[in-house]
Design an enzyme around this catalytic site. Structure first.
Site, PDB file in Angstrom:
ATOM      1  N   ASP A 133       0.848  -1.185   0.000  1.00 32.31           N
ATOM      2  CA  ASP A 133       0.000   0.000   0.000  1.00 32.31           C
ATOM      3  C   ASP A 133       0.882   1.232   0.000  1.00 32.31           C
ATOM      4  OD1 ASP A 133      -2.597   1.363   0.443  1.00 32.31           O
ATOM      5  OD2 ASP A 133      -3.151  -0.573   1.314  1.00 32.31           O
ATOM      6  N   GLU A 193      -6.891   3.102  -5.771  1.00 33.45           N
ATOM      7  CA  GLU A 193      -8.202   3.154  -5.114  1.00 33.45           C
ATOM      8  C   GLU A 193      -8.883   4.462  -5.500  1.00 33.45           C
ATOM      9  OE1 GLU A 193     -10.192   2.906  -0.691  1.00 33.45           O
ATOM     10  OE2 GLU A 193      -8.540   4.270  -1.096  1.00 33.45           O
ATOM     11  N   HIS A 253     -10.728  -4.298   3.749  1.00 32.58           N
ATOM     12  CA  HIS A 253     -10.701  -3.890   5.164  1.00 32.58           C
ATOM     13  C   HIS A 253     -11.624  -2.707   5.448  1.00 32.58           C
ATOM     14  CE1 HIS A 253      -8.225  -1.241   2.891  1.00 32.58           C
ATOM     15  NE2 HIS A 253      -8.124  -0.412   3.918  1.00 32.58           N
ATOM     16  N   ASP A 254     -12.354  -2.230   4.457  1.00 31.54           N
ATOM     17  CA  ASP A 254     -13.213  -1.059   4.645  1.00 31.54           C
ATOM     18  C   ASP A 254     -14.707  -1.384   4.626  1.00 31.54           C
ATOM     19  OD1 ASP A 254     -11.135   0.797   4.873  1.00 31.54           O
ATOM     20  OD2 ASP A 254     -10.999   1.094   2.710  1.00 31.54           O
ATOM     21  N   ASP A 293      -3.475   4.312  -2.324  1.00 33.42           N
ATOM     22  CA  ASP A 293      -4.615   4.698  -1.490  1.00 33.42           C
ATOM     23  C   ASP A 293      -5.248   6.012  -1.983  1.00 33.42           C
ATOM     24  OD1 ASP A 293      -6.019   4.172   1.102  1.00 33.42           O
ATOM     25  OD2 ASP A 293      -5.222   6.142   1.613  1.00 33.42           O
TER      26      ASP A 293
HETATM   27  C1  NOJ Z   1      -8.725   4.198   2.040  1.00 29.65           C
HETATM   28  C2  NOJ Z   1      -8.299   3.054   2.886  1.00 29.65           C
HETATM   29  O1  NOJ Z   1      -8.686   1.858   2.288  1.00 29.65           O
HETATM   30  C3  NOJ Z   1      -8.927   3.270   4.244  1.00 29.65           C
HETATM   31  O2  NOJ Z   1      -8.772   2.152   5.079  1.00 29.65           O
HETATM   32  C4  NOJ Z   1      -8.318   4.499   4.848  1.00 29.65           C
HETATM   33  O3  NOJ Z   1      -8.945   4.774   6.078  1.00 29.65           O
HETATM   34  C5  NOJ Z   1      -8.485   5.709   3.931  1.00 29.65           C
HETATM   35  N1  NOJ Z   1      -8.175   5.398   2.573  1.00 29.65           N
HETATM   36  C6  NOJ Z   1      -7.568   6.828   4.363  1.00 29.65           C
HETATM   37  O4  NOJ Z   1      -6.238   6.479   4.096  1.00 29.65           O
END
Ligand code: NOJ
Length: 542
Positions: free
Chosen positions: A97, A254, A326-327, A200
């Protein structure tokens, strides 16, 4: 075409909860080393590591305090090098990442940026405030995570921008010195042997000049002024030209609020700046904007989104296919059924893994892990959960209600420790976060021993995908099916694949395709009707 990444199936590791090698209750790289053979057995080609950087954990590594080091909770650089080498021996690539939109407020750059006259001041987005005393924020932007997007610093008499948590100040990518740092960081990891980056919130890295006020929203006011601005592509082109191309490195970006039109600008053609992209649209079939604003599940939306992305990108770019990370909450609870956990987990797996693109599997997904059942607010850990609790209080909701809701909708549902064994706490000593009590039933050891398990199903799907180009490159056509049935056909070089999956607790009428050979079914006996959450996959030659 560079690296043949199209063949890859990627496994995401969220390090803190993956595997604990030293018994301190926190996942680490020794734990990862011990599980590489498991991942190889599963059929994984690449690992994406969520951040391993030293971090005060305001956002578990997405607040990076040092881009060129490993969090001592997880190991050190030498150990990480060993992980890379051992993975490579098994023909597994390593993707890490890269969090470029912001650092931690504990990063040395940020500390220095508070010193008047420091060159680091311009590494971040510091601005004078409004009002007589300058204490009012420079504009009306709100954070994605925690109230306002600006934090005032008394000593400097200026505010810094943080689109995420307070502890995550945004970098000023318009400053060429920051971009040189980024390239230096990229080279550091590529020289060590990593094969690529997951970038990210990469579409946020450019901010509109003048930082104008945004249209008022409950959260993220102003996001239009930092989402996919033209400068993002310029910056990414520079990184690609100066560094990434020289290493043949893979990138997945992302991209919240992404559309196919904009995505194509990033990932197609000679001027593409990313290889593949994570969009969010298919994750919003049961919510609006994010998981916390829940709506009833709409299968129609899921069908529309998959069709749209598959058809729009076909022949031009590759989809990054995922159902968990993970989100988000666990997918069996989000789109599947707890009652038919095994069937629905298998059905959802086949639904997305066999579509054209690159499948990403999140730790525990391959074992049908479920959401949590925490009892109290103080058991939660995530800044987003607490922020939403503050909002919920304003609407008069009780803590008890909120905890129940968070057990369904928070991203912490996917962050519980991996359930490796049936022992107490799934084999974790004093786990940093509660282990799901269902570990006595849902665990890797039991799944390995059961040829009918979700785990074995994932393995078989990945093997099938490798051996059947139609499951990697196929042209997607939705098939007419009943209201609670998802069906599509994929076609590639004279071979066709038909997927049919039920989203219903009740039997559903179904006519099998003529001449199709049944290659996957998540029931042991095939009946005329589709059974609850049944899935079938057929293949046929044209
Ligand atoms: C996206 C990430 O997947 C998430 O887990 C994170 O909190 C935010 N970006 C901020 O970096």
């Amino acid at each position: 075409m560079k690296t043949n990444y199209e063949q890859w199936a990627v496994y995401q590791i969220w390090p803190r909860s993956f595997a604990d090698g030293n018994g301190d209750g926190i996942g680490d790289l020794h734990g990862v080393l011990a599980k590489l053979d498991y991942l190889k057995w599963l059929g994984i080609d690449a690992i994406w590591f969520s951040p391993l950087y030293p971090s005060p954990n305001a956002d578990y590594g997405y607040d990076c305090a040092d881009y060129k080091n490993i969090n001592p909770e997880y190991g050190d650089l030498e150990l990480f090098k060993q992980v890379i080498d051992e993975a490579h021996k098994r023909n597994i690539k390593i993707i890490i990442d890269l969090v470029l939109n912001h650092t931690s407020d504990q990063h040395e750059w940020f500390k220095q940026s508070k010193i008047p006259g420091s060159k680091y001041h311009d590494y971040y987005i510091w601005r004078k405030g409004k009002g007589k005393d300058g204490k009012k924020p420079p504009n009306n932007w709100l954070s994605m995570f925690e109230g306002g997007a600006w934090e005032y610093n008394e000593d400097l008499g200026e505010h810094y921008l943080h689109v995420f948590a307070k502890g995550q100040p945004d970098l000023n990518m318009a400053n060429p010195a920051v971009r040189e740092e980024v390239k230096d960081i990229m080279r550091f990891w590529l020289d060590m042997g990593v094969d690529g980056f997951r970038e990210d919130v990469i579409t946020y890295i450019a901010k509109r000049e003048g930082l104008p006020n945004g249209f008022p929203l409950p959260i993220a006011t102003g996001c239009k002024h930092y989402t996919s601005l033209p400068k993002v592509k310029d910056y990414l082109r520079e990184f690609k030209h100066d560094v990434l191309d020289k290493y043949n490195a893979f990138t997945v970006g992302e991209a919240p609020m992404m559309t196919t039109k904009v995505a194509k600008d990033y990932i197609t053609g000679d001027d593409h700046v990313l290889d593949v992209m994570f969009h969010f649209q298919h994750m919003e079939a049961d919510c609006i904007m994010n998981d916390w604003v829940a709506t009833p599940f709409r299968l129609g939306k899921l069908k529309r989104v998959f069709k749209h992305w598959q058809r729009e990108l076909h022949g031009q770019a590759f989809n990054a296919n995922y159902m968990e990370n993970h989100d988000h909450p666990r997918v069996v609870d989000k789109y599947g059924s707890r009652k038919y956990r095994v069937q629905s987990a298998k059905m959802l797996a086949a639904l997305y893994i066999l579509q054209s693109g690159m499948p990403f599997i999140y730790q525990g997904q391959e074992n049908g892990m479920t959401n949590i059942e925490l009892q109290r607010l103080d058991q939660f850990k995530d800044v987003v959960t607490f922020n939403n609790y503050n909002l919920a209080k304003k609407f008069g909701l009780s803590e008890k209600f909120f905890v129940k809701y968070a057990n369904r909708r928070s991203r912490e549902n996917s962050r519980t420790p991996m359930q490796w064994t049936a022992e107490k706490d799934a084999g974790w000593a004093t786990p940093w976060f509660p282990v799901n009590e269902n570990c006595s039933e849902i665990n890797v050891a039991a799944a390995e021993a059961d040829p009918n398990s979700i785990l074995h199903w994932y393995r078989a799907l990945l093997k099938f995908r490798k051996e059947n180009p139609v499951a990697i490159y196929g042209k997607y056509t939705p098939l007419r099916a009943g209201r609670k049935v998802f069906a599509y056909e994929s076609e590639h070089e004279g071979k066709r694949l038909v997927f049919v999956g039920s989203f219903s607790d009740k039997p559903k009428a179904f006519t099998p395709p003529a001449g199709g050979e049944l290659v996957f079914c998540n029931y042991n006996t095939v009946q005329q009707k589709l059974q609850p959450w049944e899935c079938r996959v057929y293949v046929m030659e044209n």
